[in-house]
Design a protein around this motif. Structure first.
Motif, PDB file in Angstrom:
ATOM      1  N   ILE A 157       0.744  23.954  16.352  1.00 44.67           N
ATOM      2  CA  ILE A 157       1.002  23.745  14.930  1.00 44.67           C
ATOM      3  C   ILE A 157       2.307  22.987  14.760  1.00 44.67           C
ATOM      4  N   LYS A 158       2.230  21.801  14.170  1.00 43.70           N
ATOM      5  CA  LYS A 158       3.425  20.995  13.944  1.00 43.70           C
ATOM      6  C   LYS A 158       3.143  19.964  12.867  1.00 43.70           C
ATOM      7  N   GLU A 159       4.156  19.706  12.043  1.00 45.88           N
ATOM      8  CA  GLU A 159       4.001  18.685  11.002  1.00 45.88           C
ATOM      9  C   GLU A 159       4.051  17.303  11.641  1.00 45.88           C
ATOM     10  N   PHE A 160       3.027  16.481  11.326  1.00 47.19           N
ATOM     11  CA  PHE A 160       2.964  15.134  11.893  1.00 47.19           C
ATOM     12  C   PHE A 160       2.683  14.114  10.801  1.00 47.19           C
ATOM     13  N   TYR A 161       3.307  12.955  10.939  1.00 50.06           N
ATOM     14  CA  TYR A 161       2.971  11.784  10.126  1.00 50.06           C
ATOM     15  C   TYR A 161       2.737  10.631  11.094  1.00 50.06           C
ATOM     16  N   THR A 162       1.548  10.077  11.080  1.00 47.04           N
ATOM     17  CA  THR A 162       1.257   8.984  12.012  1.00 47.04           C
ATOM     18  C   THR A 162       1.290   7.622  11.344  1.00 47.04           C
ATOM     19  N   SER A 163       1.292   7.590  10.017  1.00 45.68           N
ATOM     20  CA  SER A 163       1.267   6.309   9.304  1.00 45.68           C
ATOM     21  C   SER A 163       2.626   6.028   8.679  1.00 45.68           C
ATOM     22  N   PRO A 164       3.157   4.804   8.817  1.00 44.55           N
ATOM     23  CA  PRO A 164       4.406   4.444   8.124  1.00 44.55           C
ATOM     24  C   PRO A 164       4.177   4.425   6.622  1.00 44.55           C
ATOM     25  N   LEU A 165       5.175   4.871   5.866  1.00 42.40           N
ATOM     26  CA  LEU A 165       5.045   4.961   4.417  1.00 42.40           C
ATOM     27  C   LEU A 165       5.935   3.925   3.736  1.00 42.40           C
ATOM     28  N   PRO A 166       5.390   3.161   2.792  1.00 45.40           N
ATOM     29  CA  PRO A 166       6.236   2.222   2.054  1.00 45.40           C
ATOM     30  C   PRO A 166       7.311   2.962   1.260  1.00 45.40           C
ATOM     31  N   LYS A 167       8.469   2.354   1.151  1.00 47.02           N
ATOM     32  CA  LYS A 167       9.524   2.917   0.323  1.00 47.02           C
ATOM     33  C   LYS A 167       9.262   2.575  -1.140  1.00 47.02           C
ATOM     34  N   THR A 168       9.916   3.280  -2.027  1.00 46.34           N
ATOM     35  CA  THR A 168       9.732   3.040  -3.454  1.00 46.34           C
ATOM     36  C   THR A 168      10.044   1.582  -3.791  1.00 46.34           C
ATOM     37  N   GLY A 169       9.115   0.930  -4.448  1.00 42.18           N
ATOM     38  CA  GLY A 169       9.311  -0.462  -4.842  1.00 42.18           C
ATOM     39  C   GLY A 169       8.743  -1.467  -3.859  1.00 42.18           C
ATOM     40  N   GLU A 170       8.425  -1.037  -2.629  1.00 47.35           N
ATOM     41  CA  GLU A 170       7.840  -1.944  -1.643  1.00 47.35           C
ATOM     42  C   GLU A 170       6.340  -2.096  -1.889  1.00 47.35           C
ATOM     43  N   GLN A 171       5.827  -3.241  -1.542  1.00 49.18           N
ATOM     44  CA  GLN A 171       4.396  -3.489  -1.663  1.00 49.18           C
ATOM     45  C   GLN A 171       3.862  -3.977  -0.328  1.00 49.18           C
ATOM     46  N   TRP A 172       2.947  -3.225   0.237  1.00 52.69           N
ATOM     47  CA  TRP A 172       2.332  -3.599   1.502  1.00 52.69           C
ATOM     48  C   TRP A 172       0.912  -4.073   1.221  1.00 52.69           C
ATOM     49  N   VAL A 173       0.461  -5.066   1.948  1.00 55.92           N
ATOM     50  CA  VAL A 173      -0.839  -5.677   1.698  1.00 55.92           C
ATOM     51  C   VAL A 173      -1.685  -5.605   2.957  1.00 55.92           C
ATOM     52  N   TRP A 174      -2.955  -5.231   2.772  1.00 55.55           N
ATOM     53  CA  TRP A 174      -3.888  -5.223   3.897  1.00 55.55           C
ATOM     54  C   TRP A 174      -4.658  -6.531   3.923  1.00 55.55           C
ATOM     55  N   ASP A 175      -4.493  -7.293   4.985  1.00 53.36           N
ATOM     56  CA  ASP A 175      -5.230  -8.536   5.192  1.00 53.36           C
ATOM     57  C   ASP A 175      -6.598  -8.166   5.766  1.00 53.36           C
ATOM     58  N   ILE A 176      -7.615  -8.099   4.889  1.00 50.25           N
ATOM     59  CA  ILE A 176      -8.938  -7.631   5.307  1.00 50.25           C
ATOM     60  C   ILE A 176      -9.538  -8.543   6.364  1.00 50.25           C
ATOM     61  N   LYS A 177      -9.387  -9.847   6.189  1.00 47.26           N
ATOM     62  CA  LYS A 177     -10.013 -10.796   7.100  1.00 47.26           C
ATOM     63  C   LYS A 177      -9.498 -10.629   8.524  1.00 47.26           C
ATOM     64  N   ASN A 178      -8.197 -10.415   8.654  1.00 47.99           N
ATOM     65  CA  ASN A 178      -7.597 -10.326   9.986  1.00 47.99           C
ATOM     66  C   ASN A 178      -7.258  -8.893  10.406  1.00 47.99           C
ATOM     67  N   ASN A 179      -7.684  -7.932   9.585  1.00 43.16           N
ATOM     68  CA  ASN A 179      -7.428  -6.513   9.890  1.00 43.16           C
ATOM     69  C   ASN A 179      -5.950  -6.276  10.249  1.00 43.16           C
ATOM     70  N   HIS A 180      -5.094  -6.593   9.291  1.00 45.38           N
ATOM     71  CA  HIS A 180      -3.666  -6.473   9.574  1.00 45.38           C
ATOM     72  C   HIS A 180      -2.952  -6.042   8.287  1.00 45.38           C
ATOM     73  N   ILE A 181      -2.032  -5.090   8.429  1.00 47.07           N
ATOM     74  CA  ILE A 181      -1.241  -4.651   7.288  1.00 47.07           C
ATOM     75  C   ILE A 181       0.060  -5.434   7.261  1.00 47.07           C
ATOM     76  N   LEU A 182       0.323  -6.079   6.126  1.00 47.70           N
ATOM     77  CA  LEU A 182       1.533  -6.869   5.970  1.00 47.70           C
ATOM     78  C   LEU A 182       2.572  -6.082   5.206  1.00 47.70           C
ATOM     79  N   ASN A 183       3.648  -5.694   5.868  1.00 55.17           N
ATOM     80  CA  ASN A 183       4.737  -5.039   5.168  1.00 55.17           C
ATOM     81  C   ASN A 183       5.693  -6.121   4.645  1.00 55.17           C
ATOM     82  N   PRO A 184       6.736  -5.742   3.927  1.00 56.74           N
ATOM     83  CA  PRO A 184       7.627  -6.781   3.350  1.00 56.74           C
ATOM     84  C   PRO A 184       8.240  -7.706   4.381  1.00 56.74           C
ATOM     85  N   TRP A 185       8.223  -7.316   5.663  1.00 56.93           N
ATOM     86  CA  TRP A 185       8.834  -8.140   6.701  1.00 56.93           C
ATOM     87  C   TRP A 185       7.773  -8.863   7.529  1.00 56.93           C
ATOM     88  N   GLY A 186       6.519  -8.774   7.112  1.00 54.86           N
ATOM     89  CA  GLY A 186       5.433  -9.452   7.829  1.00 54.86           C
ATOM     90  C   GLY A 186       4.811  -8.605   8.882  1.00 54.86           C
TER      91      GLY A 186
END
Length: 254
Positions: free
Chosen positions: A225-254
Motif C-alpha cells: 500500500i503506497k500513494e503513487f502518481y505515474t502521470s505528470p500533472l500540468p501546473k495551474t495555467g499550463e496547457q498541454w496538448v495531445w498530438d493524436i496523429k503522432n501519439n505524443h503529449i506536448l507540454n509547454p516545453w515541447g
C-alpha cells in the motif's frame, strides 16, 4: 512470467479522452520482459477506431453483463446505472474467473485517468513479494489495484459482511475502497481515527501521515500500500496538448 489483466466494465458512452486512455494503456503493455498488462473492457459503447493489442474489448449489453454477474455470484444484481460497478470491483476475479486462466494477476481500474509509467508501481520484486498492490496511502484504490490469482485476496470479497444485500442495494456503498480496505488492513480504522485528532487539526495531509505506518505495513504484509502518481500533472495555467496523429503529449516545453 507475470501476466496482469485489468478489468473495466463501462456502459453508455466512452469519455472524450478514451483514445488517450487507450494510448496510455498501450505504452504499458510490456513493463519488463517478464511482466505484461492487458485491459479487458466490457462495454456496449461504440468501439474506438484505434484499438491496441493489449486493450481487449468484449461487447455486450448492460443487461447481459448484469445477468452474467448474477449467474456467477448467485445473487440478484439489477442496478439502474453502471456506477454501481464500483461496489463490484472486489468481485471481478470471481465474475470473470473463466477469462483469467492465462493470467497470473487480475485487477480493477477506471477510465477517468491516463496512465503514466506503471513500472514505477509494478516490478518483478513486488510481484514476487506481494499478493495485492494498490496505489492509495489510506485505502484500496478503486482506480488501480492488482491481485494475485489464487491468493487470499482473490476471494476476500466473500468475507465482506452482508455482501449479497450490499450488491443488491441501489446505492454505491464503497465496497471497493472501504469494506475491502478494512479486510485487507483492519487497523486502518484506528489510523483514520488517529488522523482525525492528530493529523488533520495540524494540517498534515493523510498521505504524509500514513508514510511511516505504510513502511511498517509493507515490511510484514502481503499487501503493498503506497500513494503513487505515474502521470505528470500540468501546473495551474499550463496547457498541454495531445498530438493524436503522432501519439505524443506536448507540454509547454515541447
Amino acid at each position: 512470467m507475470h501476466k496482469i489483466a485489468i478489468i473495466i466494465p463501462y456502459f453508455g458512452k466512452f469519455p472524450e479522452w478514451i483514445d488517450l486512455f487507450l494510448y496510455s494503456c498501450s505504452l504499458n503493455k510490456k513493463i519488463t520482459d517478464n511482466i505484461t498488462i492487458d485491459w479487458l473492457i466490457f462495454t456496449d459503447c461504440e468501439l474506438p477506431q484505434k484499438i491496441y493489442d493489449n486493450t481487449i474489448f468484449i461487447q455486450m449489453s448492460f443487461k447481459d453483463y448484469c445477468q452474467h454477474v448474477m449467474s456467477c455470484l448467485h445473487i440478484d444484481f439489477s442496478p439502474k446505472t453502471a456506477y454501481k460497478f464500483c461496489d463490484l470491483k472486489p468481485f471481478y476475479g470471481l465474475v470473470h474467473e473463466s477469462m483469467l486462466s492465462n493470467f497470473t494477476h487480475w485487477g480493477f481500474g477506471d477510465l477517468d485517468l491516463c496512465y503514466g509509467d506503471l513500472s514505477l508501481i509494478i516490478n518483478e520484486e513486488r510481484l514476487r513479494k506481494y499478493e495485492l498492490i494498490t496505489t492509495h496511502a489510506d485505502r484500496i484504490a478503486g482506480h488501480f489495484t492488482i491481485i494475485k490469482q489464487d491468493s487470499i485476496y482473490s476471494k476476500l470479497c466473500l468475507k465482506i459482511v452482508d455482501w449479497q444485500n450490499k450488491l443488491n442495494d441501489e446505492k454505491v456503498l464503497g465496497l471497493d475502497e472501504m469494506d475491502l480496505t478494512y479486510l485487507v488492513r483492519r487497523e486502518m480504522v484506528d489510523y483514520l481515527r488517529l488522523y482525525r485528532y492528530l493529523g488533520k487539526p495540524f494540517r498534515v495531509g493523510i498521505y504524509n501521515f500514513m508514510k511511516f505506518p505504510n513502511i511498517v505495513h509493507n515490511w510484514y504484509s502481503k499487501a503493498f500500500i503506497k500513494e503513487f502518481y505515474t502521470s505528470p500533472l500540468p501546473k495551474t495555467g499550463e496547457q498541454w496538448v495531445w498530438d493524436i496523429k503522432n501519439n505524443h503529449i506536448l507540454n509547454p516545453w515541447g
